[in-house]
Motif scaffolding. Structure first.
Motif, PDB file in Angstrom:
ATOM      1  N   CYS A 120       0.743  -1.126   0.129  1.00 40.33           N
ATOM      2  CA  CYS A 120      -0.027   0.002   0.110  1.00 40.33           C
ATOM      3  C   CYS A 120       0.855   1.242  -0.064  1.00 40.33           C
ATOM      4  O   CYS A 120       0.534   2.191  -0.645  1.00 40.33           O
ATOM      5  N   VAL A 121       1.901   1.036   0.831  1.00 41.33           N
ATOM      6  CA  VAL A 121       2.739   2.548   0.885  1.00 41.33           C
ATOM      7  C   VAL A 121       3.482   2.658  -0.522  1.00 41.33           C
ATOM      8  O   VAL A 121       3.549   3.988  -0.919  1.00 41.33           O
ATOM      9  N   GLU A 122       3.896   1.823  -1.280  1.00 39.22           N
ATOM     10  CA  GLU A 122       4.705   1.827  -2.401  1.00 39.22           C
ATOM     11  C   GLU A 122       3.636   2.308  -3.460  1.00 39.22           C
ATOM     12  O   GLU A 122       4.004   3.376  -4.322  1.00 39.22           O
ATOM     13  N   VAL A 123       2.520   1.907  -3.571  1.00 36.33           N
ATOM     14  CA  VAL A 123       1.548   2.675  -4.458  1.00 36.33           C
ATOM     15  C   VAL A 123       1.079   4.219  -3.873  1.00 36.33           C
ATOM     16  O   VAL A 123       1.030   5.100  -4.752  1.00 36.33           O
ATOM     17  N   GLY A 129      -3.120   3.532  -2.194  1.00 41.36           N
ATOM     18  CA  GLY A 129      -2.760   2.168  -1.782  1.00 41.36           C
ATOM     19  C   GLY A 129      -4.111   1.415  -1.573  1.00 41.36           C
ATOM     20  O   GLY A 129      -3.956   0.272  -2.320  1.00 41.36           O
ATOM     21  N   TRP A 130      -4.806   1.542  -0.581  1.00 43.90           N
ATOM     22  CA  TRP A 130      -5.901   0.635  -0.267  1.00 43.90           C
ATOM     23  C   TRP A 130      -7.085   0.609  -1.364  1.00 43.90           C
ATOM     24  O   TRP A 130      -7.480  -0.548  -1.708  1.00 43.90           O
ATOM     25  N   GLN A 131      -7.000   1.614  -2.328  1.00 45.05           N
ATOM     26  CA  GLN A 131      -8.082   1.459  -3.523  1.00 45.05           C
ATOM     27  C   GLN A 131      -7.182   0.633  -4.310  1.00 45.05           C
ATOM     28  O   GLN A 131      -7.963  -0.157  -5.125  1.00 45.05           O
ATOM     29  N   ALA A 132      -5.876   0.613  -4.516  1.00 41.87           N
ATOM     30  CA  ALA A 132      -5.119  -0.452  -5.523  1.00 41.87           C
ATOM     31  C   ALA A 132      -5.612  -1.628  -5.044  1.00 41.87           C
ATOM     32  O   ALA A 132      -5.752  -2.835  -5.825  1.00 41.87           O
ATOM     33  N   LEU A 133      -5.636  -1.837  -3.779  1.00 45.70           N
ATOM     34  CA  LEU A 133      -5.968  -3.276  -3.258  1.00 45.70           C
ATOM     35  C   LEU A 133      -7.361  -3.837  -3.545  1.00 45.70           C
ATOM     36  O   LEU A 133      -7.614  -4.745  -4.072  1.00 45.70           O
ATOM     37  N   ALA A 134      -8.125  -2.706  -3.451  1.00 43.40           N
ATOM     38  CA  ALA A 134      -9.642  -2.780  -3.607  1.00 43.40           C
ATOM     39  C   ALA A 134      -9.973  -3.524  -5.131  1.00 43.40           C
ATOM     40  O   ALA A 134     -10.749  -4.379  -5.595  1.00 43.40           O
ATOM     41  N   ASP A 135      -9.176  -2.631  -5.969  1.00 41.20           N
ATOM     42  CA  ASP A 135      -9.200  -2.732  -7.419  1.00 41.20           C
ATOM     43  C   ASP A 135      -8.600  -4.222  -7.829  1.00 41.20           C
ATOM     44  O   ASP A 135      -9.236  -4.891  -8.715  1.00 41.20           O
ATOM     45  N   THR A 136      -7.785  -4.736  -7.095  1.00 39.63           N
ATOM     46  CA  THR A 136      -6.983  -5.954  -7.292  1.00 39.63           C
ATOM     47  C   THR A 136      -8.000  -6.999  -6.884  1.00 39.63           C
ATOM     48  O   THR A 136      -8.335  -8.172  -7.498  1.00 39.63           O
ATOM     49  N   GLY A 137      -8.880  -6.812  -5.780  1.00 38.86           N
ATOM     50  CA  GLY A 137      -9.884  -7.613  -5.490  1.00 38.86           C
ATOM     51  C   GLY A 137     -10.884  -7.895  -6.029  1.00 38.86           C
ATOM     52  O   GLY A 137     -11.497  -9.089  -6.414  1.00 38.86           O
TER      53      GLY A 137
END
Length: 403
Positions: A139-142, A241-249
Motif C-alpha cells: 500500500c505504501v509503495e502505491v 494504496g488501499w484503493q489499488a488493493l480494492a481494484d485488485t480484489g
C-alpha cells in the motif's frame, strides 16, 4: 585515397547500423516469443521467474494455482524452498497433486499484479489465482508512487543479466551501458567468455541472488516504512494504496465469476509486526511513540477492504501464524534482511498448503500431516486502532468508471 576512406567509413557505419538493427529486432522478437508462448511449454526460467517450466495445459488430476506478488512471493530462496514449492510438495504428499506456478516479480505492486494476472491467466490453464500482498509495503509503495504504475509484465526480471536463482549470466539480457545494443551484446559476450558463465554469489544456502542483508541504517529505515500501514494517522495518506488493493480484489472476483476460478489473497507480515523489540528500537531511533503502531492493523485493513469490495475472495492472513512462531522463539527473518529465511518460507508454505487443502480441495483438517502447531493459531486480538475510522479515512472504495 580520400574516396576510399570515405567508402570504407560508410561501409563500416552501414554494417554497424545493420548490426544494431539486428540486435534490437532479435531482442524484441525473443521476448515477445517467450512472454507470449504459443507452444505447449512455458519456460519460466528463461523469463527469470523463480520457477522452472510449466505446460500450458494442466496435467490430468492436477489442481493448478497461478501466484502473483512481489519479492515476498518470488522468494529470496531457490525454487525448491519457496512457499509455492513447499505447499505443492505437502499437498502432493496428502494425495492432492497441486502445481503452484510462481509468477511473482520483485519490486512490483498492485498495478503489476493485475497486469500479470490478465496476461498469464490467458496463457496458462489454471484452477485458481492467488495474489500475495506484503503488508509492509504494497500500500505504501502505491500511495507514495515508489513503484511506477506502468511497469510492464516481467519488465524488471527480463532485464537482469544474471539469473537470480543460479547466478548464470544471460546474454539474451545483455546489460545496457554502451549506447548501442550491438556493443552491449559484444561486451557481455566477451565477459562470459573471459570470466565464465556464472557469477560467484557467496550466499548461504538455500538463498538466491535476491538475498541481501542491508546496512543497519537502511534496514531500520525500511522497518520504519513497513510500520506506516499500521499507524492510524497515515490511513488517509495511504488511500491510493488501499484503493489499488480494492481494484485488485475486484479483478480477482471477476476472474472467479467469469472463469469459474478459485481466488484468494495471502497477506504476509513484515518483521516489525511480529517482533516487538524491533519496532521499539525503530520507534526510539525515529523519535516517535511506540504506541503509534498497531501490528494487527495492516492485516485487518486489508481483510476489511476485500470484504467490502470482493467478499467472494478468500483471505489468508499469515500474521497470527508468524506471531505465534516468533513468540516461541523461532527466527523467521535473517538479520537485517526484510524477507523470510528458509524457516519462514517453510512456515508460509505450510500455511498455504493448509489453506488450499481446507478451502479448495476438501482435505481433512489434520492434512498435511505433521503441520506446524502455529498454523492453528487464533487470530490476534485486535489492536487499539479504530478500524471504522481508518476505513473511512482511506475510502471510499467505489469502483472506478470504465473507459
Amino acid at each position: 585515397m580520400r574516396n576510399k576512406c570515405l567508402l570504407f567509413l560508410a561501409g563500416a557505419v552501414l554494417l554497424v547500423g545493420l548490426g544494431e538493427l539486428a540486435c534490437r529486432l532479435f531482442e524484441q522478437a525473443y521476448y515477445r516469443a517467450v512472454i507470449n508462448p504459443t507452444g505447449d511449454i512455458v519456460n519460466l526460467t528463461a523469463l527469470n521467474y523463480n520457477d522452472t517450466t510449466v505446460p500450458r495445459r494442466k496435467t490430468p488430476g492436477e489442481f493448478r494455482i497461478l501466484e502473483f506478488g512481489d519479492s515476498y512471493v518470488y522468494g529470496t530462496v531457490k525454487t525448491d524452498y519457496t512457499p509455492s514449492s513447499v505447499a505443492a510438495n505437502l499437498l502432493g504428499q496428502a494425495g492432492a497433486p497441486t502445481r503452484l506456478v510462481n509468477l511473482s516479480e520483485p519490486g512490483t505492486s498492485f498495478f503489476q499484479y493485475r497486469k500479470a494476472m490478465r496476461h498469464w491467466a490467458g496463457l496458462i490453464e489454471a484452477d485458481a489465482l492467488v495474489v500475495g500482498m506484503f503488508l509492509g509495503n504494497d500500500c505504501v509503495e502505491v500511495a507514495r508512487h515508489i513503484v511506477p504504475d506502468d511497469l510492464p509484465v516481467n519488465g524488471w526480471l527480463r532485464e537482469n543479466f544474471v539469473e537470480i536463482t543460479t547466478g548464470r549470466k544471460r546474454l539474451a539480457a545483455a546489460r545496457h551501458g554502451h549506447g548501442l545494443r550491438l556493443l552491449d551484446y559484444a561486451a557481455d559476450a566477451i565477459n562470459i567468455k573471459a570470466t565464465g558463465e556464472y557469477v560467484t554469489m557467496n550466499i548461504p544456502e538455500p538463498h538466491s541472488g535476491l538475498y541481501s542483508p542491508l546496512p543497519e541504517e537502511r534496514f531500520m529505515e525500511l522497518t520504519r516504512l513497513f510500520a506506516v500501514a499500521g499507524e492510524p494517522a497515515h490511513s488517509a495518506e495511504l488511500a491510493r494504496g488501499w484503493q489499488a488493493l480494492a481494484d485488485t480484489g475486484r479483478d480477482l472476483a471477476r476472474f472467479g465469476r467469469e472463469r469459474g476460478m478459485r481466488v484468494a489473497v495471502v497477506l504476509s507480515p513484515a518483521e516489525v509486526a511480529v517482533n516487538d523489540r524491533l519496532w521499539r528500537k525503530a520507534a526510539l531511533e525515529a523519535g516517535i511513540d511506540p504506541k503509534s503502531f498497531d501490528p494487527t492493523l495492516p492485516g485487518r485493513m486489508a481483510a476489511a477492504v476485500l470484504a467490502k469490495v470482493a467478499p467472494d475472495v478468500a483471505v489468508l492472513d499469515l500474521t497470527p501464524v508468524f506471531a505465534c512462531a516468533a513468540a516461541r522463539g523461532d527466527v523467521l527473518y535473517p538479520p537485517r534482511e526484510i524477507h523470510w529465511n528458509a524457516a519462514g518460507n517453510r512456515l508460509a508454505g505450510q500455511a498455504l498448503a493448509r489453506f488450499v487443502g481446507r478451502t479448495w480441495l476438501g482435505l481433512p483438517g489434520d492434512a498435511p500431516v505433521g503441520a506446524d502447531p502455529c498454523l492453528d493459531a487464533a487470530p490476534l486480538p485486535a489492536g487499539p486502532a479504530d478500524m471504522a475510522a481508518c476505513l473511512a479515512a482511506a475510502g471510499p472504495f467505489a469502483e472506478p468508471a470504465r473507459p
